[in-house]
Design a protein around this motif. Structure first.
Motif, PDB file in Angstrom:
ATOM      1  N   ASP A   1       0.871  -1.180   0.000  1.00 13.58           N
ATOM      2  CA  ASP A   1       0.000   0.000   0.000  1.00 13.58           C
ATOM      3  C   ASP A   1       0.902   1.222   0.000  1.00 13.58           C
ATOM      4  O   ASP A   1       1.485   1.562   1.029  1.00 13.58           O
ATOM      5  N   LYS A   2       0.987   1.887  -1.152  1.00 12.32           N
ATOM      6  CA  LYS A   2       1.908   3.015  -1.316  1.00 12.32           C
ATOM      7  C   LYS A   2       1.190   4.356  -1.194  1.00 12.32           C
ATOM      8  O   LYS A   2       1.739   5.394  -1.583  1.00 12.32           O
ATOM      9  N   SER A   3      -0.022   4.326  -0.674  1.00  9.99           N
ATOM     10  CA  SER A   3      -0.870   5.515  -0.745  1.00  9.99           C
ATOM     11  C   SER A   3      -0.321   6.717   0.007  1.00  9.99           C
ATOM     12  O   SER A   3      -0.727   7.850  -0.250  1.00  9.99           O
ATOM     13  N   GLY A   4       0.618   6.504   0.932  1.00 11.92           N
ATOM     14  CA  GLY A   4       1.146   7.615   1.701  1.00 11.92           C
ATOM     15  C   GLY A   4       2.435   8.216   1.173  1.00 11.92           C
ATOM     16  O   GLY A   4       2.904   9.233   1.696  1.00 11.92           O
TER      17      GLY A   4
END
Lengths: 111, 115
Positions: B56-59
């Motif tokens: 999860d690279k959303s940040g």
């Protein structure tokens, strides 16, 4: 998205007095809530968590937190503060597989 | 070791250089997180690895930031062409399973200073 708010940047308490560090949450579904503490020049340490069950959760170092659904709050408390409790405290909430942290509250215990 | 370890503990670099930060999670922990903590600020989520699933690279704040993890072992966070606003403490955490009811354990952090 899930979020927590810590309305106080800093809290000052005299040693021996009770302390409260405030946290409110905004979630969809059941909240999973956490408190972490960060001592100077050290990593974050887990204090306690609320998943389900009793609204009063007891944790490390004599801390406890009260889950209040009607007020959407999860305040951290301790009956008698110690100077060594001075640190940065983070409230956090589950967001799917992640944990989202508040901006932190710096607690100063005055001797 | 018993806890999460990170290296280096401090890194000073010049603007425009690339840096690589390392995290060794607790053995057997499947979940690994990277956070950024700017001076006087809270923790900012960057990236999350769970086993062999896609991370999860959303940040991640920009394409200058990337991270890798091989299986359930070491992770590296790479910042390319560093900028002064990248100066912060970078914290790594691991968790035994993907369940959010498990406790996250944090490393001591890497303090990055970009001159």
């Amino acid at each position: 998205a899930q979020s927590v708010a810590q309305p106080e940047d800093q809290v000052n308490v005299a040693e021996g007095n009770p302390l409260t560090v405030k946290c409110t949450y905004s979630v969809s579904g059941n909240p999973y809530l956490f408190w972490y503490v960060q001592y100077p020049n050290r990593g974050l340490q887990f204090l306690l968590k609320y998943i389900t069950g009793d609204n009063l959760v007891k944790g490390s170092y004599g801390f406890e937190a009260e889950f209040n659904k009607s007020q959407t709050s999860f305040h951290l408390k301790k009956p008698s503060a110690l100077v060594s409790d001075s640190a940065l405290y983070f409230c956090a909430v589950r967001d799917d597989d992640k944990i989202i942290f508040g901006k932190g509250t710096r607690l100063h215990i005055l001797p | 070791g018993a806890g999460v370890s990170q290296s280096p503990s401090n890194k000073v670099t010049e603007k425009g250089k690339d840096v690589e930060l390392r995290c060794d999670p607790i053995s057997g922990h499947t979940a690994l997180y990277w956070y950024r903590q700017r001076l006087g600020q809270g923790l900012e989520f960057l990236i999350y690895f769970q086993g062999n699933s896609a991370p999860d690279k959303s940040g991640l704040p920009s394409d200058r930031f990337s991270a890798e993890r091989t299986g359930e072992s070491v992770s590296t966070l790479t910042i390319q062409r560093t900028q002064q606003e990248d100066s912060a403490v970078y914290l790594c955490a691991s968790r035994k399973t993907r369940s959010s009811t498990d406790t996250q354990y944090f490393g001591p952090g890497t303090r990055l200073t970009v001159l």
